[in-house]
Design an enzyme around this catalytic site. Structure first.
Site: not given
Ligand code: SAH
Length: 360
Positions: A101, A115, A122, A126, A129, A172-173, A227, A229, A303, A346
């Site tokens: 995406e 984005c 991935c 997490c 996600c 992805g990372e 990230s 969190h 989200n 994501c």
């Molecule tokens: N792997 C990388 C980049 C991908 S995620 C990373 O972890 O940073 C990009 C961002 O979106 C991250 O900060 C992730 O934690 C956040 N993210 C993932 N799912 C989400 C959701 N459902 N709502 C809000 N942010 C989210």
């Protein structure tokens, strides 16, 4: 390192069955300027497809196309626009059927941020996600990453507009696919091609400590986002399994080394999850980790994902949390949620359209 153009033509040539760009060129008796024309048309002129590259003889275009040479390595399969028109989300198919995406966010015409994804799936799982829950498939190649931005750049170009920012915050990372990601950055940045400045690019990581050190050594102006969190191991390990490998203290030490080396601002992403990481205590703990003006917290309204067990903090809680940080002199912003009506977080669109990779 290869020039962006050579990197681009080598990958496109391999996809068409050649060893590299030189082999493709010699097989067709192509002079260097022909390759330049192709690359220029794709990366700078944002040509729609091979047939639009009218600088090339028609016969050559037909031959290249018959060999499977394409300007694009990603094909849009679903494109959705939010009701307010500011968010456009694309699900793209790769040559092997994998799907990733990318999202365009138009901030009232001032900024157009894309984005993009760096991997199909991935590996970091997490809990909040969608992508993480579906598991890892493979790394994307440099042009598969670049072509997601190219897709939206083409759309904007029709209205005489441009992409102003690219963030590696899709699936992805990025730091687990460092070489291809840095090669895609070279494609985005190339002054003879796409021409997007390093300062307008942000790479976001789950917190891979060794890779953050490697990224610092790149001495690039590309921005780094972490990230985070959660401010403590106790909380972070429950939502981010990676924390069991690299503790919060080790992560913050790597950030400190990065800042010492680069003197660049670091953005800390913090998804607000009700009852999980959003208490006053969490805010105070977080404030203690932020050591000055180069530490910037970005609070992200959650989200919710299709089968979410987690709930996002309500708006009041987010603002109260931000206020505690401000009182502790921490630079903090609250991200405006965009595209919620089209599942823009994501991995969400793929989760809706594909069966899950594993039962959960
Ligand atoms: N792997 C990388 C980049 C991908 S995620 C990373 O972890 O940073 C990009 C961002 O979106 C991250 O900060 C992730 O934690 C956040 N993210 C993932 N799912 C989400 C959701 N459902 N709502 C809000 N942010 C989210």
């Amino acid at each position: 390192m290869l020039s962006a153009r050579d990197l681009w033509i080598d990958e496109k040539a391999r996809r068409a069955g050649y060893e590299n760009g030189a082999a493709l060129a010699s097989s067709h008796g192509l002079k260097t300027y022909r390759i330049d024309q192709l690359y220029h048309a794709a990366a700078k002129e944002l040509a729609g497809n091979l047939d639009d590259v009218t600088a090339l003889p028609k016969e050559l275009r037909t031959t290249l196309a018959s060999e499977g040479f394409t300007l694009d390595s990603v094909e849009p399969v679903v494109v959705q626009r939010s009701r307010d028109g500011q968010t456009t989300k694309g699900l793209f198919r790769l040559h092997d059927g994998n799907e990733v995406e990318a999202v365009l966010m138009e901030h009232h015409g001032e900024r157009n941020t894309v984005c993009i994804s760096s991997q199909a799936g991935c590996a970091y799982a997490c809990t909040f996600c969608s992508t993480g829950q579906a598991g890892f498939t493979r790394n994307l190649t440099p042009t598969e990453i670049f072509d997601q931005a190219r897709y939206f750049a083409k759309q904007l170009a029709r209205q005489g507009r441009k992409i102003t920012n690219v963030v590696y915050m899709g699936m992805g990372e990025p730091l687990a696919n460092m070489d291809n990601v840095m090669a895609s950055v070279a494609l985005l940045n190339d002054a003879k091609g796409f021409g997007l400045g390093h300062r307008h690019i942000t790479i976001s990581t789950v917190g891979l400590v060794d890779k953050i050190d490697g990224f610092a050594d790149e001495h690039t102006q590309v921005n780094l986002a972490i990230s985070l969190h959660a401010p403590t191991d106790a909380t972070r390990s429950t939502i981010m399994p990676v924390n069991r490998k690299f503790s919060t203290a080790e992560l913050m030490a790597a950030v400190a080394r990065y800042i010492a080396k680069t003197n660049r601002k670091v953005f800390f992403e913090y998804v607000m999850l009700a009852g999980v990481n959003d208490t006053d205590q969490h805010a105070h703990d977080l404030a203690r980790l932020m050591k000055g003006p180069l530490y910037h917290v970005n609070l992200i309204p959650y989200n919710s994902t299709p089968d979410a067990l987690l709930r996002g903090s309500d708006e009041q809680r987010i603002w109260d949390f931000a206020k505690i940080l401000e009182q502790q002199r921490v630079a903090v912003t609250v991200r405006t949620p965009m595209g919620r009506d089209i599942a823009a977080a994501c991995g969400q669109l793929r989760a809706e359209t594909q069966p899950r990779a594993k039962a959960s």
